[in-house]
Design a protein around this motif. Structure first.
Motif, PDB file in Angstrom:
ATOM      1  N   LEU A 108       0.750  -1.329   0.102  1.00 51.89           N
ATOM      2  CA  LEU A 108       0.044  -0.123   0.237  1.00 51.89           C
ATOM      3  C   LEU A 108       0.761   1.254   0.488  1.00 51.89           C
ATOM      4  CD1 LEU A 108      -2.544   1.387   0.034  1.00 51.89           C
ATOM      5  CD2 LEU A 108      -2.673   0.381   2.487  1.00 51.89           C
ATOM      6  N   GLU A 109       0.947   1.666  -1.011  1.00 53.88           N
ATOM      7  CA  GLU A 109       1.792   2.222  -1.611  1.00 53.88           C
ATOM      8  C   GLU A 109       1.680   4.669  -1.249  1.00 53.88           C
ATOM      9  OE1 GLU A 109       3.738   3.173  -5.353  1.00 53.88           O
ATOM     10  OE2 GLU A 109       5.175   1.277  -5.068  1.00 53.88           O
ATOM     11  N   GLU A 110       0.835   3.976  -0.970  1.00 51.16           N
ATOM     12  CA  GLU A 110      -0.250   5.840  -0.536  1.00 51.16           C
ATOM     13  C   GLU A 110      -1.358   5.952  -1.098  1.00 51.16           C
ATOM     14  OE1 GLU A 110       0.250  10.022  -3.092  1.00 51.16           O
ATOM     15  OE2 GLU A 110       1.163   9.024  -3.984  1.00 51.16           O
ATOM     16  N   THR A 111      -2.309   6.594  -0.004  1.00 55.73           N
ATOM     17  CA  THR A 111      -3.397   6.933   0.425  1.00 55.73           C
ATOM     18  C   THR A 111      -4.031   8.581   0.213  1.00 55.73           C
ATOM     19  OG1 THR A 111      -3.699   6.186   2.300  1.00 55.73           O
ATOM     20  CG2 THR A 111      -3.597   4.890   1.231  1.00 55.73           C
ATOM     21  N   GLU A 112      -4.873   8.471  -0.230  1.00 53.77           N
ATOM     22  CA  GLU A 112      -5.472   9.806  -0.335  1.00 53.77           C
ATOM     23  C   GLU A 112      -6.802  10.026   0.263  1.00 53.77           C
ATOM     24  OE1 GLU A 112      -4.400  14.796  -2.288  1.00 53.77           O
ATOM     25  OE2 GLU A 112      -3.633  12.568  -2.862  1.00 53.77           O
ATOM     26  N   THR A 113      -6.968  11.035   1.161  1.00 50.74           N
ATOM     27  CA  THR A 113      -8.798  11.532   0.661  1.00 50.74           C
ATOM     28  C   THR A 113      -9.799  12.903   0.504  1.00 50.74           C
ATOM     29  OG1 THR A 113      -8.290  12.126   3.131  1.00 50.74           O
ATOM     30  CG2 THR A 113      -9.198   9.894   3.246  1.00 50.74           C
ATOM     31  N   PHE A 114     -10.450  12.941   0.314  1.00 47.08           N
ATOM     32  CA  PHE A 114     -11.356  13.852  -0.518  1.00 47.08           C
ATOM     33  C   PHE A 114     -12.221  13.906  -0.612  1.00 47.08           C
ATOM     34  CE2 PHE A 114      -7.547  12.402  -3.670  1.00 47.08           C
ATOM     35  CZ  PHE A 114      -6.946  13.196  -3.981  1.00 47.08           C
ATOM     36  N   PRO A 115     -12.596  14.340   1.326  1.00 44.25           N
ATOM     37  CA  PRO A 115     -13.932  14.200   1.662  1.00 44.25           C
ATOM     38  C   PRO A 115     -14.610  15.596   0.158  1.00 44.25           C
ATOM     39  CG  PRO A 115     -12.124  15.157   2.710  1.00 44.25           C
ATOM     40  CD  PRO A 115     -11.819  14.451   1.600  1.00 44.25           C
ATOM     41  N   GLU A 116     -14.352  16.269  -0.164  1.00 41.76           N
ATOM     42  CA  GLU A 116     -15.171  17.342  -0.689  1.00 41.76           C
ATOM     43  C   GLU A 116     -15.932  16.018  -2.261  1.00 41.76           C
ATOM     44  OE1 GLU A 116     -11.384  17.881  -1.980  1.00 41.76           O
ATOM     45  OE2 GLU A 116     -12.020  17.876  -0.533  1.00 41.76           O
ATOM     46  N   ASN A 117     -15.566  15.341  -2.801  1.00 41.92           N
ATOM     47  CA  ASN A 117     -15.890  14.781  -3.372  1.00 41.92           C
ATOM     48  C   ASN A 117     -16.298  13.358  -3.314  1.00 41.92           C
ATOM     49  OD1 ASN A 117     -15.155  16.942  -5.600  1.00 41.92           O
ATOM     50  ND2 ASN A 117     -12.648  16.100  -6.102  1.00 41.92           N
ATOM     51  N   ASP A 118     -16.107  12.732  -2.017  1.00 46.09           N
ATOM     52  CA  ASP A 118     -16.270  11.855  -1.485  1.00 46.09           C
ATOM     53  C   ASP A 118     -15.932  10.319  -1.979  1.00 46.09           C
ATOM     54  OD1 ASP A 118     -17.822  10.217   0.703  1.00 46.09           O
ATOM     55  OD2 ASP A 118     -19.790  10.181   0.025  1.00 46.09           O
ATOM     56  N   THR A 119     -14.532  11.024  -2.227  1.00 47.46           N
ATOM     57  CA  THR A 119     -14.272   9.837  -2.755  1.00 47.46           C
ATOM     58  C   THR A 119     -12.405   9.798  -1.901  1.00 47.46           C
ATOM     59  OG1 THR A 119     -13.074  11.347  -4.069  1.00 47.46           O
ATOM     60  CG2 THR A 119     -14.346  10.351  -4.985  1.00 47.46           C
ATOM     61  N   TYR A 120     -12.070   8.069  -2.331  1.00 45.52           N
ATOM     62  CA  TYR A 120     -10.869   7.838  -1.027  1.00 45.52           C
ATOM     63  C   TYR A 120     -10.252   7.193  -2.353  1.00 45.52           C
ATOM     64  CZ  TYR A 120      -7.996   4.970   2.050  1.00 45.52           C
ATOM     65  OH  TYR A 120      -7.300   4.706   2.135  1.00 45.52           O
ATOM     66  N   HIS A 121      -8.727   7.714  -2.733  1.00 50.39           N
ATOM     67  CA  HIS A 121      -7.535   7.196  -3.363  1.00 50.39           C
ATOM     68  C   HIS A 121      -6.377   5.949  -3.027  1.00 50.39           C
ATOM     69  CE1 HIS A 121      -4.312   7.332  -6.131  1.00 50.39           C
ATOM     70  NE2 HIS A 121      -5.227   7.108  -7.581  1.00 50.39           N
ATOM     71  N   MET A 122      -6.078   5.369  -3.514  1.00 52.25           N
ATOM     72  CA  MET A 122      -5.098   4.574  -3.256  1.00 52.25           C
ATOM     73  C   MET A 122      -4.614   3.809  -4.204  1.00 52.25           C
ATOM     74  SD  MET A 122      -7.761   1.673  -1.509  1.00 52.25           S
ATOM     75  CE  MET A 122      -6.599   0.103  -0.878  1.00 52.25           C
ATOM     76  N   THR A 123      -2.701   3.793  -4.069  1.00 51.61           N
ATOM     77  CA  THR A 123      -2.123   3.419  -4.973  1.00 51.61           C
ATOM     78  C   THR A 123      -2.024   1.929  -4.187  1.00 51.61           C
ATOM     79  OG1 THR A 123      -1.557   5.352  -5.269  1.00 51.61           O
ATOM     80  CG2 THR A 123       0.255   3.673  -6.151  1.00 51.61           C
ATOM     81  N   VAL A 124      -1.434   1.263  -4.881  1.00 55.17           N
ATOM     82  CA  VAL A 124      -0.947  -0.473  -4.615  1.00 55.17           C
ATOM     83  C   VAL A 124       0.219  -0.410  -5.580  1.00 55.17           C
ATOM     84  CG1 VAL A 124      -1.818  -2.342  -4.324  1.00 55.17           C
ATOM     85  CG2 VAL A 124      -3.154  -1.079  -4.200  1.00 55.17           C
ATOM     86  N   GLU A 125       0.938  -0.775  -5.464  1.00 55.24           N
ATOM     87  CA  GLU A 125       2.230  -1.895  -6.151  1.00 55.24           C
ATOM     88  C   GLU A 125       1.644  -3.264  -6.131  1.00 55.24           C
ATOM     89  OE1 GLU A 125       6.937  -2.357  -5.549  1.00 55.24           O
ATOM     90  OE2 GLU A 125       6.281  -1.247  -4.335  1.00 55.24           O
ATOM     91  N   MET A 126       2.003  -3.618  -7.174  1.00 54.81           N
ATOM     92  CA  MET A 126       1.701  -4.821  -7.840  1.00 54.81           C
ATOM     93  C   MET A 126       3.065  -5.739  -7.273  1.00 54.81           C
ATOM     94  SD  MET A 126      -0.782  -4.711 -10.494  1.00 54.81           S
ATOM     95  CE  MET A 126      -1.732  -6.363 -10.754  1.00 54.81           C
ATOM     96  N   ARG A 127       2.933  -6.466  -6.759  1.00 59.06           N
ATOM     97  CA  ARG A 127       4.135  -7.342  -6.763  1.00 59.06           C
ATOM     98  C   ARG A 127       4.972  -8.338  -7.865  1.00 59.06           C
ATOM     99  NH1 ARG A 127       1.745 -11.340  -2.517  1.00 59.06           N
ATOM    100  NH2 ARG A 127      -0.232 -10.992  -3.840  1.00 59.06           N
ATOM    101  N   ASP A 128       4.417  -9.136  -8.385  1.00 59.59           N
ATOM    102  CA  ASP A 128       5.185  -9.063  -9.758  1.00 59.59           C
ATOM    103  C   ASP A 128       3.773  -9.711 -11.117  1.00 59.59           C
ATOM    104  OD1 ASP A 128       6.478 -10.959 -11.427  1.00 59.59           O
ATOM    105  OD2 ASP A 128       6.928 -12.633 -10.584  1.00 59.59           O
TER     106      ASP A 128
END
Length: 226
Positions: A108-128
């Motif tokens: 789980l590389e990075e996460t970020e919340t956007f309450p004004e847009n009611d959204t959540y973003h997450m960046t996931v690194e794929m292992r292989d």
């Protein structure tokens, strides 16, 4: 031997003596002698009246001039309502906790919340990205973790009254990146999908199918499986 006149005189005198003795019992003038002392009945102790008891046990009357007030008691309603930003921050912590529980927090590389847009973003690194099994697992984790949090908040399994669906972003955007930090693909999950699966209205096949239908291939996408 007494003659008849003498006998009559003796009998008459005896009768007079007997009558004189009886006059004391029939209301004669002589006092009667008591043979036993009269029994004295003790006076009963009076029972306390209800008024007297109430006077002893009742609280002292508060004077009209007493203006003191009791300290306010804090209740659930007295708590300050969290802002949407604060609620989404708690959701973010829970998402990271889900990855730690499964020993996958490193992807789980990075996460970020956007309450004004009611959204959540997450960046996931794929292992292989050449390993099909690992790739399937990496794609699946956000879907299952999000569902677990939706069920957790809606069913209040952690016992906190303030936890409910308002903590959950309506949309979760997921960006999968390769080992070289190239965008492999992007997907998203909607709250209503996870909620329908949690209530049994949808099967896992329908829930996962909705998620799979959102895929957008990135520059690093490939299907070179080992």
């Amino acid at each position: 031997m007494l003659d008849t006149n003498t006998l009559y005189s003796v009998v008459a005198i005896a009768l007079l003596i007997m009558c004189a003795g009886c006059s004391g019992f029939v209301g004669g003038s002589g006092p009667t002698k008591q043979t036993t002392a009269p029994t004295q009945t003790p006076e009963a102790t009076p029972e306390p009246t209800p008024e007297a008891t109430e006077t002893v046990t009742s609280e002292p009357t508060v004077k009209a001039t007493d203006t003191s007030k009791p300290e306010p008691i804090e209740t659930e309603s007295d708590r300050e309502e969290l802002t949407k930003t604060e609620k989404f921050a708690e959701f973010d912590e829970d998402m990271h906790r889900m990855y730690r529980i499964t020993n996958r927090s490193d992807v789980l590389e990075e996460t970020e919340t956007f309450p004004e847009n009611d959204t959540y973003h997450m960046t996931v690194e794929m292992r292989d990205t050449t390993n099909r099994t690992k790739t399937v697992t990496d794609r699946r984790d956000p879907l299952l973790n999000y569902y677990a949090l939706v069920a957790n908040y809606n069913e209040n399994t952690r016992g906190f009254d303030e936890e409910d669906h308002t903590y959950i972003p309506d949309t979760v955007n997921v960006t999968f990146v390769t080992e070289d930090d190239e965008v492999f693909e992007m997907r998203y999950i909607k709250y209503v999908w996870a909620w329908k699966y949690s209530t049994g209205d949808w099967s896992m096949m329908v829930y996962a199918g909705k998620y799979a239908g959102t895929v957008e291939k990135g520059p690093g996408y490939h299907e070179k499986w080992k």
